[in-house]
Design a protein around this motif. Structure first.
Motif, short mmCIF file in Angstrom:
data_model
loop_
_atom_site.label_atom_id
_atom_site.label_comp_id
_atom_site.label_asym_id
_atom_site.label_seq_id
_atom_site.Cartn_x
_atom_site.Cartn_y
_atom_site.Cartn_z
N UNK A 1 -11.49 61.95 32.19
CA UNK A 1 -10.82 60.71 32.59
C UNK A 1 -10.83 60.83 33.56
N UNK A 2 -10.14 59.25 34.07
CA UNK A 2 -9.70 59.10 35.53
C UNK A 2 -9.12 59.61 36.06
N UNK A 3 -7.57 59.81 34.73
CA UNK A 3 -6.58 60.19 35.41
C UNK A 3 -6.37 61.75 35.65
N UNK A 4 -7.02 62.19 35.45
CA UNK A 4 -7.90 63.52 35.39
C UNK A 4 -7.91 63.92 36.88
N UNK A 5 -9.05 62.89 37.61
CA UNK A 5 -9.73 63.19 38.00
C UNK A 5 -8.63 62.37 38.97
N UNK A 6 -7.82 61.92 39.41
CA UNK A 6 -7.05 61.24 40.42
C UNK A 6 -5.99 62.14 40.63
N UNK A 7 -5.75 63.24 39.87
CA UNK A 7 -4.66 64.43 39.76
C UNK A 7 -5.32 65.52 40.87
N UNK A 8 -6.58 66.09 40.15
CA UNK A 8 -7.11 66.58 40.83
C UNK A 8 -7.76 66.28 42.09
N UNK A 9 -7.85 65.25 42.39
CA UNK A 9 -7.56 64.78 43.83
C UNK A 9 -6.05 65.02 44.55
N UNK A 10 -5.15 64.19 44.43
CA UNK A 10 -4.15 64.54 44.88
C UNK A 10 -3.67 65.99 45.10
N UNK A 11 -3.78 66.30 44.10
CA UNK A 11 -4.09 68.36 44.13
C UNK A 11 -5.03 69.28 45.34
N UNK A 12 -5.60 68.00 45.30
CA UNK A 12 -7.22 68.67 46.95
C UNK A 12 -6.38 67.86 47.66
N UNK A 13 -5.95 67.18 47.65
CA UNK A 13 -5.30 66.52 49.48
C UNK A 13 -3.41 67.14 49.79
N UNK A 14 -3.17 66.95 48.78
CA UNK A 14 -1.73 68.34 48.75
C UNK A 14 -1.87 69.68 49.58
N UNK A 15 -3.00 69.87 49.80
CA UNK A 15 -3.30 71.30 50.40
C UNK A 15 -3.32 71.23 51.76
N UNK A 16 -4.27 69.62 52.00
CA UNK A 16 -4.53 70.13 53.32
C UNK A 16 -3.45 70.06 54.42
N UNK A 17 -3.98 70.18 55.97
CA UNK A 17 -3.26 70.81 56.64
C UNK A 17 -2.14 69.55 56.95
N UNK A 18 -1.15 69.35 57.10
CA UNK A 18 -0.94 67.72 57.93
C UNK A 18 -1.07 67.91 59.76
N UNK A 19 -0.20 67.29 59.95
CA UNK A 19 -0.49 65.92 61.56
C UNK A 19 0.27 66.76 62.05
N UNK A 20 1.02 67.45 61.87
CA UNK A 20 2.19 68.31 63.54
C UNK A 20 1.46 69.82 63.21
N UNK A 21 0.35 70.43 62.10
CA UNK A 21 -0.56 71.73 61.48
C UNK A 21 -0.23 72.69 63.50
N UNK A 22 -0.57 72.05 63.97
CA UNK A 22 -1.32 72.38 65.75
C UNK A 22 0.21 73.37 66.47
N UNK A 23 1.11 71.99 65.87
CA UNK A 23 2.46 72.60 66.70
C UNK A 23 3.19 73.57 65.44
N UNK A 24 2.61 73.45 64.70
CA UNK A 24 3.84 74.13 63.59
C UNK A 24 4.62 76.12 64.41
N UNK A 25 3.22 76.18 64.87
CA UNK A 25 3.67 77.85 65.49
C UNK A 25 5.69 78.10 65.87
N UNK A 26 5.68 76.77 67.06
CA UNK A 26 6.73 75.91 68.30
C UNK A 26 7.71 75.17 67.47
N UNK A 27 7.11 75.04 65.72
CA UNK A 27 8.22 73.84 65.25
C UNK A 27 9.50 74.52 64.23
#
Length: 284
Positions: free
Chosen positions: A67-93
């Motif tokens: 169902x739709x709720x399951x697919x939405x949560x699976x999508x959100x979980x996948x996006x939650x594992x993506x790199x953040x905008x600050x990732x390329x600076x991560x070693x120095x912050x």
């Protein structure tokens, strides 16, 4: 919802709601994904990344085989594992700030109290560099790249705030922070002019606690992050020299919200605060 940390918190809250609705304990849920109750607790608090298999198995256990709720949560979980905008600076912050950067980007309202310096979202580039050098003992020529990287992160934070008209910032700061000549008179003049301009935008409210006013309830700075629609609980952020605290328990948030109210009550009204900044500029 932006930011991996905020998405993890949202997915975790949804998983906790589904588990409780299904009448299952954390122990039972942990067993179903070959884990433990503590792993379920970390997932529900948004403090760990998500394996797709774990999320899929939990959703099936909680009565969502499709169902739709399951697919939405699976999508959100996948996006939650993506790199953040600050990732390329991560070693120095500092690592303890990573979660804050995500949450700040997502927050609709930020309430910040700073007794010693200008709040980071309101700093000029030059003030940022000077304050980094003072706080962290970074000196020109020694670790210049570290100043460049950290200043770049603050610049991106300011840009993200400026580009999102739905976000607001209310800052309470001590008058002493305005009078402290970080980097010299010329630098602080530009910083005060910048504050005066921001205070007229309607998205930034400055509340200045005058020197000689009543005693303040807290000696250290903190931020309270609030999110749209109540999807996430408010988070209190306190940063120290070598670590940070994230508080989201209702009792902790209530205590800091109360301290915030007392700080705001001790501060000048916004119009009087702007007049004070104008007066300080004339004296420089």
């Amino acid at each position: 919802m932006r930011g991996p940390a905020a998405r993890r918190m949202l997915v975790g809250a949804r998983l906790r709601g589904l588990r409780e609705r299904a009448g299952l304990s954390r122990e039972r849920a942990g067993y179903a994904i070959r884990g433990s109750a503590s792993k379920i607790s970390r997932m529900e608090l948004g403090r760990t990344s998500f394996a797709r298999r774990d999320i899929a198995d939990l959703l099936t256990l909680y009565g969502l085989p499709g169902g739709a709720e399951r697919e939405e949560l699976l999508r959100l979980a996948r996006e939650a594992n993506e790199r953040a905008w600050w990732h390329r600076h991560g070693e120095l912050i500092p690592a303890w700030t990573h979660r804050f950067l995500d949450l700040e980007e997502t927050a609709r309202e930020v309430r910040a109290y700073e007794p010693c310096q200008i709040p980071e979202l309101l700093q000029t580039e030059e003030y940022t560099r000077a304050s980094l050098a003072i706080r962290d003992g970074i000196r020109e020529g020694g670790r210049r790249i570290e100043i460049d990287e950290r200043a770049a992160v603050r610049r991106l934070r300011r840009r993200l705030f400026a580009d999102d008209p739905g976000r607001t910032l209310t800052a309470v700061l001590d008058e002493a922070a305005l009078r402290r000549h970080v980097g010299g008179p010329e630098l602080i003049r530009d910083q005060l002019a910048h504050l005066a301009a921001l205070a007229g935008t309607g998205r930034v409210e400055l509340r200045i606690v005058p020197v000689g006013g009543r005693a303040l309830p807290l000696p250290h700075g903190f931020s309270i992050l609030s999110f749209a629609g109540g999807a996430l609980p408010d988070v209190v952020y306190l940063e120290f020299l070598t670590t940070a605290l994230y508080l989201d328990k209702p009792a902790d948030v209530t205590a800091y919200a109360g301290a915030w109210d007392r700080l705001a009550a001790a501060a000048l009204p916004p119009d009087a605060g702007r007049d004070l900044i104008t007066d300080l500029l004339k004296r420089l």
